[in-house]
Design a protein around this motif. Structure first.
Motif, PDB file in Angstrom:
ATOM      1  N   ARG A 135       9.418   6.150  -5.184  1.00  0.00           N
ATOM      2  CA  ARG A 135       9.774   6.737  -6.465  1.00  0.00           C
ATOM      3  C   ARG A 135      11.200   6.349  -6.804  1.00  0.00           C
ATOM      4  O   ARG A 135      12.131   6.661  -6.047  1.00  0.00           O
ATOM      5  CB  ARG A 135       9.641   8.254  -6.480  1.00  0.00           C
ATOM      6  CG  ARG A 135       9.818   8.826  -7.883  1.00  0.00           C
ATOM      7  CD  ARG A 135       9.586  10.312  -7.973  1.00  0.00           C
ATOM      8  NE  ARG A 135      10.767  11.091  -7.601  1.00  0.00           N
ATOM      9  CZ  ARG A 135      11.037  12.312  -8.071  1.00  0.00           C
ATOM     10  NH1 ARG A 135      10.211  12.877  -8.929  1.00  0.00           N
ATOM     11  NH2 ARG A 135      12.109  12.947  -7.656  1.00  0.00           N
ATOM     12  N   GLN A 139       7.225   6.391 -10.515  1.00  0.00           N
ATOM     13  CA  GLN A 139       6.445   6.584  -9.307  1.00  0.00           C
ATOM     14  C   GLN A 139       5.571   5.350  -9.109  1.00  0.00           C
ATOM     15  O   GLN A 139       4.765   5.016  -9.987  1.00  0.00           O
ATOM     16  CB  GLN A 139       5.568   7.832  -9.410  1.00  0.00           C
ATOM     17  CG  GLN A 139       4.662   8.065  -8.211  1.00  0.00           C
ATOM     18  CD  GLN A 139       5.437   8.397  -6.947  1.00  0.00           C
ATOM     19  OE1 GLN A 139       6.379   9.171  -6.977  1.00  0.00           O
ATOM     20  NE2 GLN A 139       5.024   7.794  -5.835  1.00  0.00           N
ATOM     21  N   MET A 140       5.734   4.683  -7.981  1.00  0.00           N
ATOM     22  CA  MET A 140       5.022   3.442  -7.713  1.00  0.00           C
ATOM     23  C   MET A 140       4.108   3.641  -6.508  1.00  0.00           C
ATOM     24  O   MET A 140       4.590   3.902  -5.400  1.00  0.00           O
ATOM     25  CB  MET A 140       6.023   2.313  -7.446  1.00  0.00           C
ATOM     26  CG  MET A 140       7.050   2.141  -8.552  1.00  0.00           C
ATOM     27  SD  MET A 140       8.106   0.697  -8.318  1.00  0.00           S
ATOM     28  CE  MET A 140       8.964   1.171  -6.830  1.00  0.00           C
ATOM     29  N   ASN A 141       2.824   3.560  -6.740  1.00  0.00           N
ATOM     30  CA  ASN A 141       1.830   3.721  -5.683  1.00  0.00           C
ATOM     31  C   ASN A 141       1.097   2.412  -5.437  1.00  0.00           C
ATOM     32  O   ASN A 141       1.088   1.522  -6.293  1.00  0.00           O
ATOM     33  CB  ASN A 141       0.824   4.806  -6.075  1.00  0.00           C
ATOM     34  CG  ASN A 141       1.462   6.172  -6.246  1.00  0.00           C
ATOM     35  OD1 ASN A 141       2.458   6.492  -5.584  1.00  0.00           O
ATOM     36  ND2 ASN A 141       0.908   6.981  -7.123  1.00  0.00           N
ATOM     37  N   ARG A 142       0.480   2.317  -4.275  1.00  0.00           N
ATOM     38  CA  ARG A 142      -0.299   1.123  -3.906  1.00  0.00           C
ATOM     39  C   ARG A 142       0.491  -0.150  -4.192  1.00  0.00           C
ATOM     40  O   ARG A 142       0.014  -1.073  -4.856  1.00  0.00           O
ATOM     41  CB  ARG A 142      -1.631   1.112  -4.641  1.00  0.00           C
ATOM     42  CG  ARG A 142      -2.449   2.375  -4.402  1.00  0.00           C
ATOM     43  CD  ARG A 142      -3.915   2.222  -4.759  1.00  0.00           C
ATOM     44  NE  ARG A 142      -4.143   1.727  -6.091  1.00  0.00           N
ATOM     45  CZ  ARG A 142      -4.153   2.468  -7.187  1.00  0.00           C
ATOM     46  NH1 ARG A 142      -3.924   3.760  -7.093  1.00  0.00           N
ATOM     47  NH2 ARG A 142      -4.402   1.926  -8.368  1.00  0.00           N
ATOM     48  N   LEU A 143       1.706  -0.166  -3.680  1.00  0.00           N
ATOM     49  CA  LEU A 143       2.594  -1.300  -3.928  1.00  0.00           C
ATOM     50  C   LEU A 143       2.035  -2.592  -3.338  1.00  0.00           C
ATOM     51  O   LEU A 143       1.371  -2.591  -2.289  1.00  0.00           O
ATOM     52  CB  LEU A 143       3.979  -1.015  -3.366  1.00  0.00           C
ATOM     53  CG  LEU A 143       4.827  -0.079  -4.245  1.00  0.00           C
ATOM     54  CD1 LEU A 143       5.955   0.527  -3.443  1.00  0.00           C
ATOM     55  CD2 LEU A 143       5.370  -0.835  -5.445  1.00  0.00           C
ATOM     56  N   GLY A 184       0.790  -1.222   0.000  1.00  0.00           N
ATOM     57  CA  GLY A 184       0.000   0.000   0.000  1.00  0.00           C
ATOM     58  C   GLY A 184       0.822   1.272   0.000  1.00  0.00           C
ATOM     59  O   GLY A 184       0.293   2.357  -0.267  1.00  0.00           O
ATOM     60  N   ASP A 185       2.110   1.135   0.314  1.00  0.00           N
ATOM     61  CA  ASP A 185       2.996   2.305   0.348  1.00  0.00           C
ATOM     62  C   ASP A 185       3.410   2.713  -1.066  1.00  0.00           C
ATOM     63  O   ASP A 185       3.078   2.045  -2.060  1.00  0.00           O
ATOM     64  CB  ASP A 185       4.236   2.001   1.172  1.00  0.00           C
ATOM     65  CG  ASP A 185       3.958   1.991   2.666  1.00  0.00           C
ATOM     66  OD1 ASP A 185       4.847   1.549   3.429  1.00  0.00           O
ATOM     67  OD2 ASP A 185       2.848   2.405   3.067  1.00  0.00           O
ATOM     68  N   SER A 186       4.173   3.803  -1.126  1.00  0.00           N
ATOM     69  CA  SER A 186       4.667   4.326  -2.400  1.00  0.00           C
ATOM     70  C   SER A 186       6.187   4.455  -2.380  1.00  0.00           C
ATOM     71  O   SER A 186       6.793   4.593  -1.312  1.00  0.00           O
ATOM     72  CB  SER A 186       4.060   5.711  -2.676  1.00  0.00           C
ATOM     73  OG  SER A 186       2.658   5.658  -2.777  1.00  0.00           O
ATOM     74  N   ARG A 217      -1.310   2.138 -11.261  1.00  0.00           N
ATOM     75  CA  ARG A 217      -0.591   2.284  -9.987  1.00  0.00           C
ATOM     76  C   ARG A 217       0.770   2.943 -10.175  1.00  0.00           C
ATOM     77  O   ARG A 217       1.236   3.666  -9.297  1.00  0.00           O
ATOM     78  CB  ARG A 217      -0.393   0.911  -9.329  1.00  0.00           C
ATOM     79  CG  ARG A 217      -1.676   0.190  -9.001  1.00  0.00           C
ATOM     80  CD  ARG A 217      -1.407  -1.080  -8.195  1.00  0.00           C
ATOM     81  NE  ARG A 217      -0.597  -2.048  -8.943  1.00  0.00           N
ATOM     82  CZ  ARG A 217       0.577  -2.518  -8.522  1.00  0.00           C
ATOM     83  NH1 ARG A 217       1.082  -2.108  -7.374  1.00  0.00           N
ATOM     84  NH2 ARG A 217       1.232  -3.405  -9.245  1.00  0.00           N
ATOM     85  N   PHE A 218       1.433   2.673 -11.285  1.00  0.00           N
ATOM     86  CA  PHE A 218       2.764   3.207 -11.554  1.00  0.00           C
ATOM     87  C   PHE A 218       2.670   4.303 -12.613  1.00  0.00           C
ATOM     88  O   PHE A 218       1.838   4.235 -13.519  1.00  0.00           O
ATOM     89  CB  PHE A 218       3.694   2.113 -12.078  1.00  0.00           C
ATOM     90  CG  PHE A 218       4.087   1.073 -11.069  1.00  0.00           C
ATOM     91  CD1 PHE A 218       3.451   0.947  -9.843  1.00  0.00           C
ATOM     92  CD2 PHE A 218       5.099   0.169 -11.376  1.00  0.00           C
ATOM     93  CE1 PHE A 218       3.813  -0.019  -8.929  1.00  0.00           C
ATOM     94  CE2 PHE A 218       5.483  -0.809 -10.473  1.00  0.00           C
ATOM     95  CZ  PHE A 218       4.836  -0.906  -9.250  1.00  0.00           C
ATOM     96  N   THR A 219       3.572   5.278 -12.498  1.00  0.00           N
ATOM     97  CA  THR A 219       3.656   6.348 -13.488  1.00  0.00           C
ATOM     98  C   THR A 219       5.111   6.576 -13.866  1.00  0.00           C
ATOM     99  O   THR A 219       5.955   6.801 -12.988  1.00  0.00           O
ATOM    100  CB  THR A 219       3.068   7.658 -12.947  1.00  0.00           C
ATOM    101  OG1 THR A 219       1.698   7.451 -12.557  1.00  0.00           O
ATOM    102  CG2 THR A 219       3.129   8.752 -14.009  1.00  0.00           C
TER     103      THR A 219
END
Length: 125
Positions: free
Chosen positions: A19, A82-86, A15-17, A67-69
């Motif tokens: 970069r 950028q990785m979100n909701r890992l 759930g963490d992020s 989830r990723f950008t």
């Protein structure tokens, strides 16, 4: 060849992020499509995301879409992920490369690209 150095990995919870950054050498950074790949333990390296030279077009693996950008700063010769909701299944060594292209459904690194040492991402459940 374009040489790269990846940084920004770490140990996080689901759930963490995070970069990731990829610093590239050479004055022609803006001439290349850049890509991120990852390799989980015991698995082959797989495509994660790619971005065209100007940054106008981005591609993502289905597993990370939404989830990723991926982004790039041509003035800094740097590409980001950028990785979100890992998720735990995102665990692996992440690599970036220059001169990536898609052939059919497969993304490959061309002759002008090279692999860096990678950066470890570990996501705990």
């Amino acid at each position: 060849q374009v040489h790269v150095v990846e940084t920004g990995g770490g140990l996080v919870q689901a759930g963490d992020s995070l970069r990731l950054s990829c610093a590239a050498s050479g004055r022609t950074f803006s001439s290349y499509t850049m890509g991120w790949f990852r390799q989980a333990p015991g698995k082959e390296r797989e495509f994660v995301a790619a971005i065209t030279r100007s940054g106008s077009i981005k591609y993502y693996a289905d597993s990370v879409k939404g989830r990723f950008t991926i982004s790039r700063d041509n003035g800094k010769n740097t590409v980001y992920l950028q990785m979100n909701r890992l998720k735990p299944e995102d665990t692996g060594v992440y690599y970036c490369a220059a001169d990536v292209a898609r052939t059919g459904s497969t993304w490959q690194v061309g002759d002008l690209g090279s692999w860096g040492q990678g950066t470890q991402v570990t996501v705990s459940s």
